[in-house]
Design a protein around this motif. Structure first.
Motif, PDB file in Angstrom:
ATOM      1  N   LEU B  50       3.444  -4.888  -4.094  1.00 35.66           N
ATOM      2  CA  LEU B  50       2.628  -5.434  -3.227  1.00 35.66           C
ATOM      3  C   LEU B  50       1.161  -5.627  -3.941  1.00 35.66           C
ATOM      4  CD1 LEU B  50       3.075  -3.170  -0.125  1.00 35.66           C
ATOM      5  CD2 LEU B  50       4.019  -5.571  -0.372  1.00 35.66           C
ATOM      6  N   GLU B  56       3.215  -8.074   3.237  1.00 38.13           N
ATOM      7  CA  GLU B  56       4.063  -7.032   3.401  1.00 38.13           C
ATOM      8  C   GLU B  56       5.653  -7.616   2.908  1.00 38.13           C
ATOM      9  OE1 GLU B  56       2.744  -6.659   7.924  1.00 38.13           O
ATOM     10  OE2 GLU B  56       4.605  -7.548   7.802  1.00 38.13           O
ATOM     11  N   LYS B  57       6.563  -6.518   2.721  1.00 38.64           N
ATOM     12  CA  LYS B  57       7.868  -7.159   2.034  1.00 38.64           C
ATOM     13  C   LYS B  57       9.057  -6.140   2.856  1.00 38.64           C
ATOM     14  CE  LYS B  57       6.355  -8.982  -2.515  1.00 38.64           C
ATOM     15  NZ  LYS B  57       6.269  -9.106  -3.774  1.00 38.64           N
ATOM     16  N   GLU B  58       9.933  -6.857   2.741  1.00 39.29           N
ATOM     17  CA  GLU B  58      11.084  -5.899   3.519  1.00 39.29           C
ATOM     18  C   GLU B  58      12.488  -6.217   2.917  1.00 39.29           C
ATOM     19  OE1 GLU B  58      10.102  -8.154   7.704  1.00 39.29           O
ATOM     20  OE2 GLU B  58      11.864  -6.651   7.969  1.00 39.29           O
ATOM     21  N   LYS B  63      10.469  -1.824   5.128  1.00 43.43           N
ATOM     22  CA  LYS B  63       9.235  -2.610   5.234  1.00 43.43           C
ATOM     23  C   LYS B  63       8.151  -1.896   4.476  1.00 43.43           C
ATOM     24  CE  LYS B  63       6.476  -5.197   8.336  1.00 43.43           C
ATOM     25  NZ  LYS B  63       6.601  -5.586   9.951  1.00 43.43           N
ATOM     26  N   THR B  65       4.061  -2.164   3.285  1.00 39.77           N
ATOM     27  CA  THR B  65       2.906  -2.748   3.918  1.00 39.77           C
ATOM     28  C   THR B  65       1.576  -2.338   3.119  1.00 39.77           C
ATOM     29  OG1 THR B  65       2.058  -1.252   5.608  1.00 39.77           O
ATOM     30  CG2 THR B  65       3.680  -3.098   6.290  1.00 39.77           C
ATOM     31  N   SER B  71      -0.802   2.241   1.584  1.00 40.34           N
ATOM     32  CA  SER B  71       0.403   1.536   1.792  1.00 40.34           C
ATOM     33  C   SER B  71       1.361   2.345   2.795  1.00 40.34           C
ATOM     34  CB  SER B  71       1.199   1.345   0.620  1.00 40.34           C
ATOM     35  OG  SER B  71       2.296   0.467   0.825  1.00 40.34           O
TER      36      SER B  71
END
Lengths: 114, 111
Positions: B50, B56-58, B63, B65, B71
Motif C-alpha cells: 500500500l 485498499e487491496k484485496e 483486505k 487498508t 494499516s
C-alpha cells in the motif's frame, strides 16, 4: 519459476568458528537483501546490494559480519568468530528492481551457535 | 527512529469468525507499507503493498487498508489454512528500499 534459494537450510556451529551462508536470488533480479530473524523478534535488516552500486552495510551488527555478491547474482553472508547471540534465521530476499517492488524471500538458513 | 508495532501479538479465531490485525507505524516519510504471511519454517510470502492513505487491496479473504498512522489487515470468514504469522513492514524515504518489520501477529484459526 524458481524462487530464492538458500543453503544450508540448517547450520550448527561451535562458538568461535566462521560460517558462510549462501543465497541464490531469482534470475534477473537486480537487488538482494539479507535479514536476520531472531526468536521473538521481527526481521532485522543487515545488508543490501543493488546492481553494481556499493552495498548498504548499515544494518550489519558488528565487523564480524560481511557479505559479498559475485557477478551480480549469488551472495554469501560470512560471520566470523560466531557468538551465541548470532543464533537466528538468516533470510535472503531479491527484488526485480530497486524502489517499491515487493521483496521475494528465500526459506532462510537456521544458524545455531553452541 | 522508525517504528512499526503490530497488535495483537497472537490471535485465536474460530473458522468463519472475521477479525482485523493492526499495524501502527511512526516513520519520517512512508514510501510503502507491506504485508507478508509467514508459515513456520518458511520465509515470508508477499501479500500486499500500500502506498498512500485511503488505499485498499484485496486478495481472497484478506483486505488491507492504510491510513496516515496505521494499516489494518481484515480477515473475512477465515479458514484454518489462514493460520500463520502476518508481518507488516514499511519502506521509508531516504532509507533506500530496505524494509523495517514489526514483530508480527500469530494467527490461529480453529476448525
Amino acid at each position: 519459476g524458481a524462487g530464492v534459494s538458500q543453503s544450508p537450510s540448517n547450520k550448527v556451529t561451535e562458538k568461535g568458528k566462521d560460517v558462510e551462508l549462501r543465497c541464490d536470488p531469482i534470475s534477473g533480479h537486480t537487488a538482494l537483501y539479507w535479514y536476520r530473524q531472531s526468536l521473538g523478534q521481527g526481521l532485522e535488516f543487515l545488508i543490501y546490494f543493488q546492481g553494481n552500486s556499493a552495498p548498504d552495510k548499515s544494518g550489519l551488527p558488528s565487523d564480524r559480519f560481511s557479505a559479498e555478491r559475485t557477478g551480480g547474482s549469488v551472495s554469501t553472508l560470512t560471520i566470523q568468530r560466531t557468538q551465541q547471540e548470532d543464533s537466528a534465521v538468516y533470510l535472503c530476499a531479491s527484488v526485480q528492481s530497486s524502489g517499491k517492488d515487493e521483496q521475494f524471500f528465500g526459506p532462510g538458513t537456521r544458524l545455531t551457535v553452541l | 527512529e522508525d517504528q512499526v508495532t503490530q497488535s495483537p501479538e497472537a490471535l485465536r479465531l474460530q473458522e468463519g469468525e472475521s477479525s482485523s490485525l493492526n499495524c501502527s507505524y511512526t516513520v519520517s516519510g512512508l514510501r510503502g507499507l507491506f504485508w507478508y504471511r509467514q508459515d513456520p519454517g518458511k520465509g515470508p510470502e508477499f501479500l500486499f503493498t500500500l502506498y498512500s492513505a485511503g488505499e485498499e487491496k484485496e486478495k481472497e479473504r484478506l483486505k488491507a487498508t492504510l491510513t496516515k498512522k496505521e494499516s489494518f489487515l481484515h480477515i473475512t470468514a477465515p479458514k484454518p489454512e489462514d493460520s500463520a504469522t502476518y508481518l507488516c513492514a514499511v519502506q521509508v524515504r531516504g532509507s533506500g528500499s530496505r524494509l523495517t518489520f514489526g514483530e508480527g501477529t500469530q494467527l490461529t484459526v480453529n476448525p
